[in-house]
Design a protein around this motif. Sequence first.
Motif, mmCIF file in Angstrom:
data_model
loop_
_atom_site.group_PDB
_atom_site.id
_atom_site.type_symbol
_atom_site.label_atom_id
_atom_site.label_comp_id
_atom_site.label_asym_id
_atom_site.label_seq_id
_atom_site.Cartn_x
_atom_site.Cartn_y
_atom_site.Cartn_z
ATOM 1 N N GLU A 2 52.082 83.910 -11.924
ATOM 2 C CA GLU A 2 51.685 83.703 -13.304
ATOM 3 C C GLU A 2 50.357 84.368 -13.654
ATOM 4 O OE1 GLU A 2 49.557 79.435 -13.533
ATOM 5 O OE2 GLU A 2 51.700 79.397 -13.224
ATOM 6 N N SER A 3 49.619 84.816 -12.666
ATOM 7 C CA SER A 3 48.345 85.466 -12.955
ATOM 8 C C SER A 3 48.529 86.757 -13.749
ATOM 9 C CB SER A 3 47.573 85.740 -11.673
ATOM 10 O OG SER A 3 48.282 86.613 -10.843
ATOM 11 N N VAL A 4 49.711 87.363 -13.665
ATOM 12 C CA VAL A 4 49.991 88.566 -14.450
ATOM 13 C C VAL A 4 49.953 88.223 -15.931
ATOM 14 C CG1 VAL A 4 51.693 90.346 -14.967
ATOM 15 C CG2 VAL A 4 51.372 89.594 -12.617
ATOM 16 N N LEU A 5 50.637 87.176 -16.305
ATOM 17 C CA LEU A 5 50.651 86.743 -17.698
ATOM 18 C C LEU A 5 49.262 86.311 -18.152
ATOM 19 C CD1 LEU A 5 52.349 86.194 -20.208
ATOM 20 C CD2 LEU A 5 52.815 83.924 -19.307
ATOM 21 N N ILE A 6 48.561 85.606 -17.300
ATOM 22 C CA ILE A 6 47.201 85.176 -17.633
ATOM 23 C C ILE A 6 46.300 86.386 -17.855
ATOM 24 C CG2 ILE A 6 45.146 84.011 -16.726
ATOM 25 C CD1 ILE A 6 47.125 82.075 -15.299
ATOM 26 N N ALA A 7 46.415 87.380 -16.995
ATOM 27 C CA ALA A 7 45.598 88.595 -17.136
ATOM 28 C C ALA A 7 45.886 89.292 -18.453
ATOM 29 C CB ALA A 7 45.863 89.538 -15.962
ATOM 30 N N GLU A 8 47.150 89.390 -18.804
ATOM 31 C CA GLU A 8 47.523 90.054 -20.058
ATOM 32 C C GLU A 8 47.014 89.289 -21.273
ATOM 33 O OE1 GLU A 8 51.645 92.243 -18.663
ATOM 34 O OE2 GLU A 8 51.751 90.187 -19.421
ATOM 35 N N LYS A 38 55.426 93.567 -11.587
ATOM 36 C CA LYS A 38 54.254 92.735 -11.891
ATOM 37 C C LYS A 38 52.970 93.441 -11.496
ATOM 38 C CE LYS A 38 56.558 88.307 -11.798
ATOM 39 N NZ LYS A 38 56.544 86.936 -11.303
ATOM 40 N N ARG A 39 53.007 94.156 -10.377
ATOM 41 C CA ARG A 39 51.832 94.914 -9.933
ATOM 42 C C ARG A 39 51.478 95.985 -10.968
ATOM 43 N NH1 ARG A 39 52.607 94.873 -4.858
ATOM 44 N NH2 ARG A 39 54.308 96.354 -4.843
ATOM 45 N N LYS A 40 52.493 96.649 -11.512
ATOM 46 C CA LYS A 40 52.259 97.682 -12.531
ATOM 47 C C LYS A 40 51.637 97.071 -13.792
ATOM 48 C CE LYS A 40 54.697 101.389 -10.910
ATOM 49 N NZ LYS A 40 53.968 102.540 -10.494
ATOM 50 N N ARG A 41 52.073 95.867 -14.146
ATOM 51 C CA ARG A 41 51.508 95.202 -15.324
ATOM 52 C C ARG A 41 50.030 94.901 -15.123
ATOM 53 N NH1 ARG A 41 55.502 90.349 -16.340
ATOM 54 N NH2 ARG A 41 53.876 89.707 -17.773
ATOM 55 N N VAL A 42 49.666 94.442 -13.932
ATOM 56 C CA VAL A 42 48.257 94.165 -13.640
ATOM 57 C C VAL A 42 47.462 95.467 -13.635
ATOM 58 C CG1 VAL A 42 46.640 93.323 -11.893
ATOM 59 C CG2 VAL A 42 48.706 92.030 -12.399
ATOM 60 N N GLU A 43 48.028 96.516 -13.060
ATOM 61 C CA GLU A 43 47.355 97.813 -13.051
ATOM 62 C C GLU A 43 47.140 98.326 -14.467
ATOM 63 O OE1 GLU A 43 49.900 100.093 -10.492
ATOM 64 O OE2 GLU A 43 49.058 99.184 -8.672
ATOM 65 N N LYS A 44 48.071 98.049 -15.359
ATOM 66 C CA LYS A 44 47.925 98.452 -16.765
ATOM 67 C C LYS A 44 46.761 97.693 -17.424
ATOM 68 C CE LYS A 44 50.437 98.813 -21.104
ATOM 69 N NZ LYS A 44 51.688 98.535 -21.811
ATOM 70 N N VAL A 45 46.650 96.413 -17.116
ATOM 71 C CA VAL A 45 45.536 95.613 -17.653
ATOM 72 C C VAL A 45 44.207 96.185 -17.155
ATOM 73 C CG1 VAL A 45 44.395 93.354 -17.581
ATOM 74 C CG2 VAL A 45 46.873 93.492 -17.909
ATOM 75 N N ILE A 46 44.145 96.495 -15.860
ATOM 76 C CA ILE A 46 42.928 97.063 -15.281
ATOM 77 C C ILE A 46 42.580 98.398 -15.944
ATOM 78 C CG2 ILE A 46 41.922 98.051 -13.170
ATOM 79 C CD1 ILE A 46 43.606 95.922 -11.627
ATOM 80 N N LYS A 47 43.585 99.228 -16.131
ATOM 81 C CA LYS A 47 43.367 100.536 -16.763
ATOM 82 C C LYS A 47 42.887 100.383 -18.200
ATOM 83 C CE LYS A 47 45.692 104.892 -17.742
ATOM 84 N NZ LYS A 47 46.948 105.626 -17.699
ATOM 85 N N THR A 48 43.490 99.449 -18.908
ATOM 86 C CA THR A 48 43.104 99.209 -20.312
ATOM 87 C C THR A 48 41.659 98.728 -20.416
ATOM 88 O OG1 THR A 48 45.385 98.658 -20.869
ATOM 89 C CG2 THR A 48 43.692 97.938 -22.406
ATOM 90 N N LEU A 49 41.270 97.850 -19.517
ATOM 91 C CA LEU A 49 39.894 97.330 -19.540
ATOM 92 C C LEU A 49 38.874 98.328 -19.023
ATOM 93 C CD1 LEU A 49 40.490 93.701 -18.252
ATOM 94 C CD2 LEU A 49 39.894 94.391 -20.571
ATOM 95 N N GLY A 50 39.313 99.132 -18.056
ATOM 96 C CA GLY A 50 38.406 100.046 -17.375
ATOM 97 C C GLY A 50 37.982 101.168 -18.217
#
Length: 50
Positions: A2-8, A38-50
């Motif tokens: 669920e951390s993927v959803l939380i991160a998004e 799910k890993r790709k979704r987290v990587e997208k969040v990181i890229k968006t923030l970075g």
Amino acid sequence: MESVLIAERAMPIIDQKNKQLFIITLNARTNEIEKETKRKRVEKVIKTLG
């Protein structure tokens, strides 16, 4: 994981003050995510923030 959803959902409230810590935390947990999608979704969040 669920951390993927939380991160998004947390992205809109992450500001400059806590952005770097959030990215570090996500990077540390990325290896724990078993599903590639799910890993790709987290990587997208990181890229968006970075």
